[in-house]
Design an enzyme around this catalytic site. Structure first.
Site, PDB file in Angstrom:
ATOM      1  N   ASP A 183       0.867  -1.170   0.000  1.00 23.43           N
ATOM      2  CA  ASP A 183       0.000   0.000   0.000  1.00 23.43           C
ATOM      3  C   ASP A 183       0.916   1.237   0.000  1.00 23.43           C
ATOM      4  OD1 ASP A 183      -2.159   1.715   0.070  1.00 23.43           O
ATOM      5  OD2 ASP A 183      -3.158   0.750   1.756  1.00 23.43           O
ATOM      6  N   GLU A 235      -9.864   6.963   5.625  1.00 27.09           N
ATOM      7  CA  GLU A 235      -8.682   6.594   6.404  1.00 27.09           C
ATOM      8  C   GLU A 235      -8.690   7.308   7.759  1.00 27.09           C
ATOM      9  OE1 GLU A 235      -5.119   6.394   4.004  1.00 27.09           O
ATOM     10  OE2 GLU A 235      -6.265   5.896   2.222  1.00 27.09           O
TER      11      GLU A 235
HETATM   12  C1  BGC Z   1      -5.129   3.130   0.660  1.00 26.91           C
HETATM   13  C2  BGC Z   1      -5.477   2.102  -0.376  1.00 26.91           C
HETATM   14  C3  BGC Z   1      -5.485   2.711  -1.737  1.00 26.91           C
HETATM   15  C4  BGC Z   1      -4.188   3.418  -2.005  1.00 26.91           C
HETATM   16  C5  BGC Z   1      -4.132   4.096  -3.353  1.00 26.91           C
HETATM   17  C6  BGC Z   1      -3.900   3.893   0.281  1.00 26.91           C
HETATM   18  O1  BGC Z   1      -3.688   4.921   1.160  1.00 26.91           O
HETATM   19  O2  BGC Z   1      -4.925   2.487   1.899  1.00 26.91           O
HETATM   20  O3  BGC Z   1      -6.715   1.510  -0.067  1.00 26.91           O
HETATM   21  O4  BGC Z   1      -5.719   1.723  -2.693  1.00 26.91           O
HETATM   22  O5  BGC Z   1      -3.983   4.392  -1.024  1.00 26.91           O
HETATM   23  O6  BGC Z   1      -4.894   5.240  -3.384  1.00 26.91           O
HETATM   24  C1  BGC Z   2      -3.381   8.261   1.134  1.00 30.03           C
HETATM   25  C2  BGC Z   2      -3.840   7.627  -0.155  1.00 30.03           C
HETATM   26  C3  BGC Z   2      -4.330   8.670  -1.077  1.00 30.03           C
HETATM   27  C4  BGC Z   2      -3.317   9.745  -1.271  1.00 30.03           C
HETATM   28  C5  BGC Z   2      -3.897  10.866  -2.056  1.00 30.03           C
HETATM   29  C6  BGC Z   2      -2.327   9.260   0.828  1.00 30.03           C
HETATM   30  O1  BGC Z   2      -1.839   9.833   1.982  1.00 30.03           O
HETATM   31  O2  BGC Z   2      -2.907   7.294   2.011  1.00 30.03           O
HETATM   32  O3  BGC Z   2      -4.837   6.710   0.047  1.00 30.03           O
HETATM   33  O4  BGC Z   2      -4.667   8.086  -2.300  1.00 30.03           O
HETATM   34  O5  BGC Z   2      -2.824  10.231  -0.048  1.00 30.03           O
HETATM   35  O6  BGC Z   2      -2.911  11.689  -2.554  1.00 30.03           O
END
Ligand code: BGC
Ligand code: BGC
Length: 761
Positions: A324, A528
Site C-alpha cells: 500500500d 482513512e
Molecule cells: C489506501 C489504499 C489505496 C491506495 C491508493 C492507500 O492509502 O490504503 O486503499 O488503494 O492508497 O490510493
Molecule cells: C493516502 C492515499 C491517497 C493519497 C492521495 C495518501 O496519503 O494514504 O490513500 O490516495 O494520499 O494523494
C-alpha cells in the site's frame, strides 16, 4: 545502462498505434527483438515471461517492481497539478524504468477530468513508456474504483461496500463490478484497487464503510462476486485486474484508529480474517494489496509469515502482491523496524512484496533495490520471482497487445454507465430498522412533507469518501451528477409540497402544517485516519433535531446516510428509522422509492448496529462469555441480519440431509411464505451451530444465504448449499498451533430461527 542505438523493429500493434513513434528506443547489442518470443501473442504466457525476463537488466527488473503516482509525471514533477511534462516522465519512466503508475485518491488529469482526458492521459503515459523503455514493456495504470470509477466526476457512483453488503446480492454486485470495470478500462486504467475483503467490526475505524460486512462468509461471497464482475473478459481493450485488499487484518487496529497495530491470534486470523480473501483468490483475482498496518508487532509488509506462509503456501495465491501507499518507507519512518530505506526495501521484498506503491520517489526505490541486490541482501532469485509475477500479469491482461485505449469511446463507457444498476443497488441496500404505527410507507398523496437534516441535500456527504478524491469531492471540484434525498422526494411526489427546512426552528414551525417530517442525518465525508472517530454516535445536535420534530407529534422518519451504524441515542425512539448507508449518486431516488412504498425495503444488516459507545469492536460471532446476564454477551441495538419489510414473511423449518460425510456439500431447503399484503423480497440467511466443540465457536456461523421475491400469499421453497469445509476451525491451545480442520460430530442447521440436526461423519 546506456541506450544509444536506434531501434530496429517495433511490434506490430504498438507500431501501428504509435504511428509517429520516434526512434528513441535502443536495443542491447545482439538482441533481435523483432522475432522475440515475448512479443508473440500466440506463445504461451510462461514462455513469454521467461523470454522477456532473460533479456532484462537488473535496472529494468527493479523498475517493474515500482509503482509511482501520477503527480510525479506532471506539473512541477510532484504535487503541482498540470499536464504531463516530458522531463518529469523521463525521470520516472525512462531513467527509473518504472512499470506502473497510479492515481492516488486525488490524481485526476488536470485541468480536465473528463473520461476522454483520462484516456488521452493514460495513452500518453503508455506511449512515452513504450518509446523510452528498451524492451517496450507496457505500464499498468492503477486507481481506486471502490464504488464505481470513483476518481471521475463523470462516473456513476454505486453505494459504498457497506451498503452493497446490506443487499446480500452477489449477482447485483457482480453487475456493478462489471460496469465499474468497463468504465475503468475505457480510460486506460487496467488495475482496480478493489474490492475490500476486510471485515467491518469496529465503527470507530474510518474505513468501516469500505468493507461489505462483519461476517467472513458474506464479505467473501460479495467480494468474489465483485471480482468476477470487474474481471469480466473484455474484447475492446486489454483486461482489468481487481485487487484483494488489504491483506490482511487491516480493519482491526486494536484502538480503532487507522493503521494502528492489530492484535490477532492465529485462530482468528485463519478462521475469520483470511477466508474472505481466500474467496477472492478462488474467484481469480490477480493482485493483492498488503495491509499497511502491523499485526502482533510485525508490519504485514515485512511479514514472511503473512506473505509467504499464509498467502502463498497455505492459501495458494499466485498473483502480484503490491504494497500500500509508501509502506516500505514507513518501515523506517513509522514502524521503525529498519534503519534506512534500502534495508526496508530488502526487508519487504524478502518478506514477499512484489511491487512497491512507492509512490513518490522512483529513484530512491529502484537504486535502493539495486543496492541491496548487489550487496547480497536480496537474491536475484527473489527479484526474478517478483518480476515474473508482474510480467505474467501484464501478459495475461493483454497489455502487450492492447496497450492503448480509444479516447473517443471513453465518454460513453463512463457517463451514465450503471446508473440504473446503482439505483437498484441503493434501493436494495436500504435497511428498515424501525416502523412504529406503520409510519412508512408515506402516502404519495400527502399534502406537505418537511425535509430536514444535515444530509437531506448534501451530495458530498451522501457520496462519502473516495469520490473524486480520497477525502471525498473537494470543495470547489466538479461533481458526479447526484440525486439527493430532497431532490429524490420532489421527483417522486410532484404534487406534494416539500418544504426544505435548513434549521431546527424552521423544521418545527413547518412541521405544524405537514403530514410528516423526514430527517436525513449523515456524517462528514472522509477516508482513512481522518474519518476515524472515538465517538461513533449521532451528534447531540442531530439528536436534538429529531427530538424537537418528534415533539410536534407529527410522524417522523429518520433516514440515516452514514458509513457505519452510529449509536442512536434518543433517535432510537423516532417513529421510523431507515438506514441507507452511503448510497451513491442515485441514493435520493432510492430513498424516495422506499419512503413512498414504490419499493419494499429488503436490505438486512451486514453488520451489528451498536447500542452504546464503548461497544466496539462488535460482531455477532463473538465467542460466548462467562457472565450471567448481558454483560459479556452480544447485545446490539439491532443484530446482524436484521431488517424489516412492509410485508411479513414466515420461514419454515430448514430441511437438511441429517448425516453427511466430511468434505460433502450440504443442501438445505426452506420454505418462505409472504404472509402480508404486499409483494416483497426476503433474504434468508442459513447458519450452523455447533453445540459442543473443543475450541470455542460462535453460537452461530453464517454458511449461506439466498434471496426470494414473493407476492402476497405466495410460498416458495428455496435451497442453500454450503460446503462442510466452511466449518473448519484452527485447533490447538491458546497459541492456535494445531491444524485447521472440520470437526466431526453434531451440528445444527439454522434458518428463520428454527434448527435441524446435522451429523458430520
Ligand atoms: C489506501 C489504499 C489505496 C491506495 C491508493 C492507500 O492509502 O490504503 O486503499 O488503494 O492508497 O490510493
Ligand atoms: C493516502 C492515499 C491517497 C493519497 C492521495 C495518501 O496519503 O494514504 O490513500 O490516495 O494520499 O494523494
Amino acid at each position: 545502462m546506456l541506450r544509444t542505438r536506434p531501434t530496429l523493429a517495433l511490434t506490430a500493434v504498438a507500431a501501428l498505434m504509435l504511428g509517429s513513434a520516434h526512434a528513441s528506443t535502443a536495443q542491447e547489442p545482439g538482441e533481435d527483438r523483432g522475432h522475440a518470443v515475448y512479443l508473440d501473442a500466440a506463445a504461451p504466457v510462461e514462455r513469454r515471461v521467461s523470454d522477456l525476463l532473460r533479456r532484462m537488466t537488473l535496472e529494468e527488473k527493479v523498475g517493474q517492481m515500482a509503482q509511482i503516482r501520477l503527480g510525479k509525471l506532471r506539473g512541477n514533477c510532484d504535487y503541482g497539478p498540470g499536464p504531463l511534462v516530458e522531463s518529469c516522465m523521463k525521470a520516472v519512466l525512462s531513467d527509473a524504468k518504472v512499470g506502473s503508475i497510479l492515481s492516488g485518491g486525488g490524481d485526476n488529469p488536470a485541468p480536465d477530468p473528463s473520461p476522454k482526458a483520462w484516456a488521452e492521459m493514460t495513452n500518453a503515459i503508455q506511449k512515452y513508456a513504450l518509446e523510452h523503455q528498451r524492451l517496450r514493456i507496457p505500464i499498468i495504470y492503477g486507481a481506486d474504483g471502490v464504488h464505481g470509477h470513483s476518481n471521475l466526476p463523470a462516473a456513476v457512483m454505486f453505494p459504498h461496500q457497506i451498503g452493497l453488503g446490506a443487499t446480500w446480492n452477489p449477482e447485483l454486485i457482480q453487475q456493478a463490478g462489471k460496469a465499474t470495470g468497463e468504465a475503468m478500462r475505457a480510460t486506460g486504467v487496467f488495475w482496480n484497487f478493489a474490492p475490500v475483503s476486510d471485515l467491518a467490526r469496529d465503527t470507530r475505524w474510518g474505513r468501516y464503510y469500505e468493507a461489505y460486512s462483519e461476517d467472513p462468509f458474506l464479505a467473501g461471497s460479495l467480494a468474489a462476486a465483485a471480482v468476477k464482475g470487474m474481471q469480466t473478459p473484455a474484447s475492446d481493450t486489454a483486461q482489468l485486474t481487481a485487487t484483494a485488499k488489504h491483506f490482511a487484518g487491516y480493519s482491526q487496529p486494536f484502538n480503532g484508529h487507522d493503521r494502528a497495530n492489530a492484535f490477532i491470534p492465529v485462530r482468528q486470523l485463519q478462521d475469520s480474517v483470511l477466508p474472505p480473501f481466500q474467496a477472492q483468490f478462488d474467484a481469480g483475482v490477480k493482485t493483492v494489496m498488503i495491509n499497511s498496518g502491523a499485526i502482533n508487532g510485525i508490519p504485514v509488509h515485512a511479514s514472511r509469515y503473512m506473505l509467504v506462509e499464509q498467502l502463498r503456501e497455505r492459501m495458494g495465491f499466485q498473483g502480484v502482491a503490491v504494497s500500500d501507499w509508501e509502506d516500505m518507507k514507513k518501515l523506517v519512518t513509522h514502524h521503525k523496524v529498519a534503519a534506512d530505506y534500502p534495508s526496508a526495501i530488502a526487508m519487504s521484498v524478502n518478506a514477499g512484496v512484489d511491487m512497491a506503491m512507492e509512490p513518490s520517489d522512483a529513484q530512491a526505490f529502484t537504486q535502493g533495490l539495486v543496492t541491496v541486490v548487489r550487496d547480497g541482501r536480496v537474491s536475484q532469485r527473489r527479484i526474478d520471482e517478483a518480476v515474473r509475477r508482474i510480467l505474467k500479469l501484464k501478459f495475461e491482461l493483454g497489455l502487450f497487445e492492447k496497450p492503448f485505449v480509444d479516447p473517443a469511446k471513453a465518454e460513453q463507457a463512463v457517463r451514465g454507465n450503471g446508473a440504473d444498476l446503482s439505483r437498484k443497488a441503493a434501493t436494495e441496500s436500504m435497511v428498515l430498522l424501525r416502523n412504529e404505527k406503520s409510519t412508512l410507507p408515506l402516502s404519495s398523496s400527502a399534502k406537505k412533507l418537511v425535509v430536514t437534516g444535515d444530509t437531506a441535500d448534501d451530495a458530498r456527504r451522501q457520496l462519502g469518501g473516495w469520490t473524486v478524491e480520497w477525502q471525498g469531492v473537494p470543495p470547489n471540484g466538479p461533481f458526479p451528477e447526484t440525486t439527493t434525498v430532497l431532490e429524490g422526494l420532489k421527483a417522486a411526489a410532484p404534487q406534494t409540497e416539500i418544504s426544505h427546512a435548513q434549521d431546527q426552528a424552521t423544521a418545527v414551525a413547518e412541521a405544524k402544517t405537514a403530514d410528516a417530517v423526514v430527517v436525513v442525518l449523515g456524517e462528514k465525508e472522509g477516508a482513512e485516519g481522518t474519518a476515524d472517530t472515538e465517538d461513533p454516535s449521532l451528534s447531540p445536535a442531530q439528536q436534538q433535531l429529531v427530538d424537537a420534530v418528534q415533539a410536534t407529534g407529527k410522524p417522523v422518519v429518520v433516514v440515516l446516510l452514514t458509513g457505519r451504524g452510529r449509536v442512536l441515542g434518543s433517535v432510537a425512539d423516532a417513529d421510523a428509522l431507515l438506514s441507507g448507508w452511503l448510497p451513491g449518486t442515485e441514493g435520493g431516488h432510492a430513498v424516495a422509492d422506499v419512503l413512498f412504498g414504490k419499493a419494499n425495503p429488503s436490505g438486512k444488516l451486514p453488520v451489528s448496529w451498536p447500542k452504546t459507545v464503548g461497544d466496539q469492536p462488535m460482531s455477532y460471532d463473538q465467542l460466548p462469555g462467562a457472565n450471567a446476564g448481558v454483560s459479556s454477551q452480544y447485545d446490539p441495538a439491532y443484530p446482524f441480519g436484521f431488517g424489516l419489510s412492509y410485508t411479513s414473511f414466515e420461514i419454515g423449518a430448514p430441511a437438511a440431509p441429517g448425516i453427511v460425510k466430511a468434505r460433502d456439500n450440504v443442501k438445505v431447503s426452506v420454505t418462505v411464505r409472504n404472509t402480508g399484503s404486499r409483494a416483497g423480497t426476503e433474504i434468508v440467511p442459513v447458519y450452523v451451530q455447533q453445540p459442543v466443540s473443543v475450541v470455542q465457536v460462535p453460537e452461530r456461523r453464517l454458511v449461506g444465504f439466498t434471496k426470494v421475491t414473493l407476492n402476497p400469499g405466495e410460498q416458495k421453497s428455496v435451497e442453500v448449499t454450503f460446503d462442510t469445509d466452511q466449518l473448519a476451525l484452527t485447533m490447538g491451545d491458546v497459541d492456535g498451533a494445531g491444524r485447521r480442520e472440520v470437526p466431526k460430530g453434531g451440528y445444527l442447521v439454522e434458518a428463520g430461527g428454527k434448527t435441524t440436526p446435522l451429523t458430520l461423519r
